[in-house]
Design a protein around this motif. Sequence first.
Motif, mmCIF file in Angstrom:
data_model
loop_
_atom_site.group_PDB
_atom_site.id
_atom_site.type_symbol
_atom_site.label_atom_id
_atom_site.label_comp_id
_atom_site.label_asym_id
_atom_site.label_seq_id
_atom_site.Cartn_x
_atom_site.Cartn_y
_atom_site.Cartn_z
ATOM 1 N N THR A 57 -2.746 -12.758 12.959
ATOM 2 C CA THR A 57 -1.742 -13.644 12.368
ATOM 3 C C THR A 57 -0.901 -14.265 13.469
ATOM 4 N N GLY A 58 -0.203 -15.334 13.097
ATOM 5 C CA GLY A 58 0.749 -15.969 14.004
ATOM 6 C C GLY A 58 0.072 -16.783 15.079
ATOM 7 N N TRP A 59 0.893 -17.299 15.979
ATOM 8 C CA TRP A 59 0.367 -18.144 17.070
ATOM 9 C C TRP A 59 -0.033 -17.287 18.257
ATOM 10 N N ASP A 60 0.407 -16.011 18.270
ATOM 11 C CA ASP A 60 0.100 -15.128 19.406
ATOM 12 C C ASP A 60 -0.915 -14.054 19.023
ATOM 13 N N ASP A 61 -1.617 -14.249 17.918
ATOM 14 C CA ASP A 61 -2.681 -13.329 17.502
ATOM 15 C C ASP A 61 -2.224 -11.876 17.387
ATOM 16 N N HIS A 62 -1.186 -11.635 16.608
ATOM 17 C CA HIS A 62 -0.835 -10.255 16.279
ATOM 18 C C HIS A 62 -1.928 -9.649 15.402
ATOM 19 N N THR A 63 -2.152 -8.353 15.572
ATOM 20 C CA THR A 63 -3.190 -7.661 14.809
ATOM 21 C C THR A 63 -2.577 -6.966 13.601
ATOM 22 N N GLU A 64 -3.141 -7.210 12.436
ATOM 23 C CA GLU A 64 -2.706 -6.567 11.195
ATOM 24 C C GLU A 64 -3.915 -5.817 10.631
ATOM 25 N N THR A 65 -3.692 -4.596 10.155
ATOM 26 C CA THR A 65 -4.798 -3.789 9.640
ATOM 27 C C THR A 65 -4.497 -3.310 8.229
ATOM 28 N N ILE A 66 -5.473 -3.521 7.358
ATOM 29 C CA ILE A 66 -5.379 -3.121 5.951
ATOM 30 C C ILE A 66 -6.452 -2.067 5.703
ATOM 31 N N GLU A 67 -6.069 -0.967 5.053
ATOM 32 C CA GLU A 67 -7.051 0.087 4.784
ATOM 33 C C GLU A 67 -6.898 0.583 3.351
ATOM 34 N N PHE A 68 -8.028 0.718 2.670
ATOM 35 C CA PHE A 68 -8.048 1.298 1.324
ATOM 36 C C PHE A 68 -9.029 2.453 1.341
ATOM 37 N N SER A 69 -8.555 3.645 0.960
ATOM 38 C CA SER A 69 -9.395 4.841 1.073
ATOM 39 C C SER A 69 -9.402 5.637 -0.216
ATOM 40 N N LEU A 70 -10.520 6.280 -0.453
ATOM 41 C CA LEU A 70 -10.656 7.198 -1.593
ATOM 42 C C LEU A 70 -11.157 8.537 -1.089
ATOM 43 N N LYS A 71 -10.619 9.608 -1.672
ATOM 44 C CA LYS A 71 -11.135 10.949 -1.419
ATOM 45 C C LYS A 71 -11.320 11.583 -2.787
ATOM 46 N N LEU A 72 -12.586 11.752 -3.160
ATOM 47 C CA LEU A 72 -12.913 12.100 -4.547
ATOM 48 C C LEU A 72 -13.584 13.461 -4.627
ATOM 49 N N GLU A 73 -13.032 14.340 -5.438
ATOM 50 C CA GLU A 73 -13.716 15.613 -5.686
ATOM 51 C C GLU A 73 -14.887 15.417 -6.636
ATOM 52 N N SER A 74 -14.780 14.451 -7.532
ATOM 53 C CA SER A 74 -15.891 14.168 -8.448
ATOM 54 C C SER A 74 -16.132 12.673 -8.541
ATOM 55 N N ASN A 75 -17.209 12.241 -7.915
ATOM 56 C CA ASN A 75 -17.597 10.836 -7.958
ATOM 57 C C ASN A 75 -17.809 10.350 -9.402
ATOM 58 N N PRO A 76 -18.610 11.043 -10.228
ATOM 59 C CA PRO A 76 -18.831 10.503 -11.586
ATOM 60 C C PRO A 76 -17.576 10.530 -12.456
ATOM 61 N N GLU A 77 -16.717 11.504 -12.277
ATOM 62 C CA GLU A 77 -15.488 11.509 -13.080
ATOM 63 C C GLU A 77 -14.553 10.379 -12.664
ATOM 64 N N ASN A 116 -9.374 -10.071 2.571
ATOM 65 C CA ASN A 116 -9.927 -11.329 3.068
ATOM 66 C C ASN A 116 -9.035 -12.511 2.729
ATOM 67 N N ALA A 117 -8.432 -12.481 1.537
ATOM 68 C CA ALA A 117 -7.575 -13.595 1.128
ATOM 69 C C ALA A 117 -6.334 -13.668 2.017
ATOM 70 N N VAL A 118 -5.802 -12.504 2.383
ATOM 71 C CA VAL A 118 -4.554 -12.462 3.158
ATOM 72 C C VAL A 118 -4.813 -12.644 4.652
ATOM 73 N N LEU A 119 -5.937 -12.125 5.126
ATOM 74 C CA LEU A 119 -6.276 -12.214 6.557
ATOM 75 C C LEU A 119 -7.613 -12.941 6.723
ATOM 76 N N PRO A 120 -7.600 -14.291 6.622
ATOM 77 C CA PRO A 120 -8.889 -15.001 6.715
ATOM 78 C C PRO A 120 -9.546 -14.854 8.086
ATOM 79 N N ASP A 121 -8.762 -14.695 9.140
ATOM 80 C CA ASP A 121 -9.336 -14.516 10.478
ATOM 81 C C ASP A 121 -9.429 -13.033 10.774
ATOM 82 N N GLY A 122 -10.524 -12.389 10.357
ATOM 83 C CA GLY A 122 -10.610 -10.955 10.570
ATOM 84 C C GLY A 122 -12.007 -10.441 10.335
ATOM 85 N N LYS A 123 -12.125 -9.129 10.283
ATOM 86 C CA LYS A 123 -13.430 -8.490 10.144
ATOM 87 C C LYS A 123 -13.275 -7.252 9.263
ATOM 88 N N ASP A 124 -14.207 -7.104 8.320
ATOM 89 C CA ASP A 124 -14.250 -5.943 7.417
ATOM 90 C C ASP A 124 -15.185 -4.873 7.940
#
Lengths: 327, 327
Positions: B259-279, B136-144
């Motif tokens: 971003t930019g004056w021509d509305d380029h699209t930038e995508t940020i993704e953070f993913s987790l794949k967990l075998e053990s959630n509590p660990e 959000n800080a880097v891409l204020p004009d966007g959607k999560d």
Amino acid sequence: MKTRIAILGYGNLGRGAEAAIARCDDLELVGVFTRRDPASLTLHTPGVPVYPVEQAEQMTDQIDVLLLCGGSATDLPVQTPKYAAAFHVVDSFDTHAKIPAHFAATDAAAKAGGKVALISCGWDPGLFSLARLYANAVLPDGKDETFWGRGVSQGHSDAIRRIAGVLDARQYTVPIDAAVERVRAGEQPVLTARDKHLRECYVVAAPDADKARIEREIKTMPYYFDEYDTTVTFITAEEMARDHSGMPHGGSVLRSGKTGWDDHTETIEFSLKLESNPEFTGSVLAACARAVHRMAREGMTGCKTLFDVPPAWLSPRSGEDLRSHLL
Amino acid sequence: MKTRIAILGYGNLGRGAEAAIARCDDLELVGVFTRRDPASLTLHTPGVPVYPVEQAEQMTDQIDVLLLCGGSATDLPVQTPKYAAAFHVVDSFDTHAKIPAHFAATDAAAKAGGKVALISCGWDPGLFSLARLYANAVLPDGKDETFWGRGVSQGHSDAIRRIAGVLDARQYTVPIDAAVERVRAGEQPVLTARDKHLRECYVVAAPDADKARIEREIKTMPYYFDEYDTTVTFITAEEMARDHSGMPHGGSVLRSGKTGWDDHTETIEFSLKLESNPEFTGSVLAACARAVHRMAREGMTGCKTLFDVPPAWLSPRSGEDLRSHLL
């Protein structure tokens, strides 16, 4: 009170930062400094003056944060220490091996001047570094891999352009999907440079050039290409302009590690897909300008990196707002 | 000097934190507090004592950080403010809607006691929150968008177990690939709950139970299931033990922006794949214990979240080491 920002260096990155500032209500662009003739520059933002770079140090009281948008090879090693003595500054210094020396020189200058300098802000170094740090802190028993691309590498494109008979060139770094998938699956494979990335080269040759020689010189170029599978495609100047004028980039930081007494595998991935590398990097610099202004108000001085910045300081939103809506 | 950590609550999360501490050279588990009979607990770590929870407040000088490993529904709303008055604490409070109230109660207690409390540490809230904040800080004009799974939801599993005739149940939250792909492509689609996730339920029914009624009651359960496409599969107790005893989870935070004056699209993704959630969650708590100890040494007090923590403080490594190897 908006944070008053000036940009030094009006290339692709400076223009990206200008556009990013325009999207932030709490940031204001108050000027651009250039080594070129100021009259030769036309900014996109109406009413913002362009100054010769020599004038910067007479304007310290009008600028809260100076964004240094020069290159890492020759500009920033000189500019960042120089301007950190008089301004709170942000740079995107990205020569990983030289960061310790750049940090030391900038730290001394910033401390002497009572200023804050935030260096190596962008995505790698920058957001990718943060992903590596968080993942390492949470999964100490693990292994990182970073993949870059598909995207344009300026350094590799420039290296091709220096070959005799090359009029223009564009090099795409391309991650190899099979390698990404093995890392993503938590295999922790041992990967060579060749296993991880392809190098795709598009070259406009001079009419009389020996294309076989150019291709050979590219593919055998030490460090840049010899350790990779490289493709070379000769195209026309028109094709170059039509198909390769964008500056896309991106990549992924992955870390897999073990938890528990039975070695469960956990995988963390941070990825970017960017249509415009310089506009995205400029957007990171804008957020960092906000953070540097906050660090300065908190009384911090010296050289810092994103590792030292409380994440909330990159955001214009209040702690309460962030906790309610983003936590 | 190692950071001396005690764990309060020895369920799945407490055991995950114990294993995480064992993987960190700079952290030391000095005790576990339980509401059960201490003699009934056998820790995995040799030589670590188990104490009745009532004894905690007599041991403040032996403990640098107390990890609160109770549940968010009834334990933490009481425990975190209570213990934050006497200890530096870390919790994993994850009821998003109640975070502001939990923060306020904990902040008052911690400030009164001169202690630091780091709340809502884990992956959501936690690492996912950080991904949202940076993006959000880097891409204020966007959607999560946040997608969860494929993974076991304890709350939904419990809701099924409360239905008459159900002996055991396990519910998997499953992200819908087509929706993830649209968000990843930067489309910023409007998505309903049904568009984003499926709910897969595995149920062991009593021999004489009306399975059609159970299935109907699950699928029409307000809030938990009625807004989703839900599958119900009846299995035996043996199949439940054999195929569904793990606690995998994961998910993705995505933000695309312009971003930019021509509305380029930038995508940020953070993913987790967990075998053990509590660990994995326990591993986040261990890193947070390190950060809280550092915050305390810096003289900070009151309630904090990961938004307030300089990332470097989560790591045992020096600033110089981090800049050389992870930046």
